[in-house]
Design an enzyme around this catalytic site. Sequence first.
Site, short mmCIF file in Angstrom:
data_model
loop_
_atom_site.label_atom_id
_atom_site.label_comp_id
_atom_site.label_asym_id
_atom_site.label_seq_id
_atom_site.Cartn_x
_atom_site.Cartn_y
_atom_site.Cartn_z
N TRP A 102 29.05 -37.16 6.81
CA TRP A 102 29.87 -36.78 5.65
C TRP A 102 29.13 -37.05 4.36
O TRP A 102 29.22 -36.26 3.41
CB TRP A 102 31.22 -37.49 5.68
CG TRP A 102 32.01 -37.10 6.89
CD1 TRP A 102 32.35 -37.89 7.96
CD2 TRP A 102 32.53 -35.79 7.19
NE1 TRP A 102 33.04 -37.15 8.89
CE2 TRP A 102 33.17 -35.87 8.46
CE3 TRP A 102 32.51 -34.56 6.52
CZ2 TRP A 102 33.79 -34.76 9.05
CZ3 TRP A 102 33.13 -33.47 7.11
CH2 TRP A 102 33.75 -33.57 8.36
N ASP A 172 33.91 -41.90 -1.31
CA ASP A 172 34.68 -41.14 -0.32
C ASP A 172 35.33 -42.16 0.60
O ASP A 172 34.69 -42.71 1.49
CB ASP A 172 33.75 -40.20 0.46
CG ASP A 172 34.49 -39.47 1.59
OD1 ASP A 172 35.69 -39.73 1.79
OD2 ASP A 172 33.84 -38.64 2.27
N LYS A 196 44.15 -39.64 7.77
CA LYS A 196 43.87 -40.82 8.60
C LYS A 196 44.88 -41.93 8.28
O LYS A 196 45.77 -42.19 9.07
CB LYS A 196 42.43 -41.29 8.39
CG LYS A 196 41.41 -40.27 8.94
CD LYS A 196 40.47 -39.89 7.89
CE LYS A 196 39.32 -38.97 8.23
NZ LYS A 196 39.24 -38.17 9.38
N1 PMP Z 1 34.68 -37.63 4.53
C1 PMP Z 1 34.96 -38.42 5.58
C2 PMP Z 1 34.53 -39.84 5.55
C3 PMP Z 1 35.66 -37.90 6.66
O1 PMP Z 1 35.96 -38.67 7.70
C4 PMP Z 1 36.07 -36.55 6.65
C5 PMP Z 1 36.88 -35.93 7.77
N2 PMP Z 1 36.88 -36.52 8.96
C6 PMP Z 1 35.72 -35.76 5.56
C7 PMP Z 1 35.05 -36.33 4.51
C8 PMP Z 1 36.12 -34.32 5.48
O2 PMP Z 1 37.47 -34.29 5.25
P1 PMP Z 1 38.33 -32.96 5.21
O3 PMP Z 1 38.36 -32.43 6.59
O4 PMP Z 1 39.64 -33.46 4.70
O5 PMP Z 1 37.67 -32.02 4.26
#
Ligand code: PMP
Length: 360
Positions: A102, A172, A196
């Site tokens: 991510w 994030d 989450k």
């Molecule tokens: N950042 C992190 C740390 C994540 O765990 C996730 C999704 N698992 C995301 C970003 C992406 O999130 P989204 O699917 O809500 O765009």
Amino acid sequence: MARVYNFSAGPAVLPEPVLAQVRDELLDWHGSGMSVMEMSHRGKEFIDIQHQAETDLRALLGVPSNYKVLFLQGGASLQFSMVPLNLLPVGGHADYVLTGSWAKKAAAEAKRYGTVNVAASSADTNFNRIPTQAELRLDPAAAYVHITGNNTIFGTEYHYTPDTGAVPLVNDASSNILSRPLDVSRFGLIYAGAQKNVGPAGLTLVIVRDDLIGRCREGAPTLLDYAIHAENDSAYNTPPTFAIYVAGLVFKHLLKLGGLPAVEKANIDKAELLYGLLDRSAFYNCPTEPASRSRMNVPFTLTNAELDATFLAEAKKAGLVQLKGHRSVGGMRASIYNAMPLAGVQALVDFMTDFERRYG
Ligand code: PMP
């Protein structure tokens, strides 16, 4: 009705009392004769719901008054774009700490808008650790520093808040927000997808310091400008009303449990129980460095990977689901977010102990 223990990385388990309240209020919210799903986002009822959710979130996290709370859409992934569009001036540069998939995606998106400096990376050890403060090569002239507070896939988490001096720190916090107290004043901006620890997918929380609002680049889409959302109480367009309502119930639930210090204590107990087994056993392995381990996502492998499918099938039969690991780590991953009870982790540990006895 038989509920399972759901170890999904997200969308993930929600607190049962919240789900029960949603069920009870589904057709008639507080005598309004309608569901929250059916309400106008401009009506008094829904505006009260959203204000209460914001008030409770501010109380939980101790959000200072010079920060705005925004209820947005687009997931954490849209924040990968909105952060640089709003905080990175044309020709500017930002520091990114690469601690997993991510973080890499966030950095790749920022590269579309300016220069990205990698302040530190743990790619050389398959992201099994969080760089220390001493390893961060921070540029005092950077527009901001971006970290991924918890790495959902690799199972690592910051147990310190990086000191970035006067440079705004962007976090994030998608997979560990509300799992522990956080000193919001140390950050310029915190964002998190809701699915989450907060509520249903479709809602994204953004907590942003006032001075970072109003700098959006010329030509960016209106909806990607934090100022537009801040000026309109997150209702410039239709917000994700039902997700905001459920998130509000989750905030109330966490306050009732004693707030984030109590939530953190429960999360430490759960994490210690599971890591304790992984460290004692030669049958199971944990790829992450102890000092960087996440309390939310626990990846582990079986020494004999040929048993993976049997492990997952038997776990499912025992009511323990969504344990398959992410392909970039392999093996298993148990996500043990706020709403996973200690009894769920105990059931997993008991199952794993028995599985080892039978196959080890
Ligand atoms: N950042 C992190 C740390 C994540 O765990 C996730 C999704 N698992 C995301 C970003 C992406 O999130 P989204 O699917 O809500 O765009």
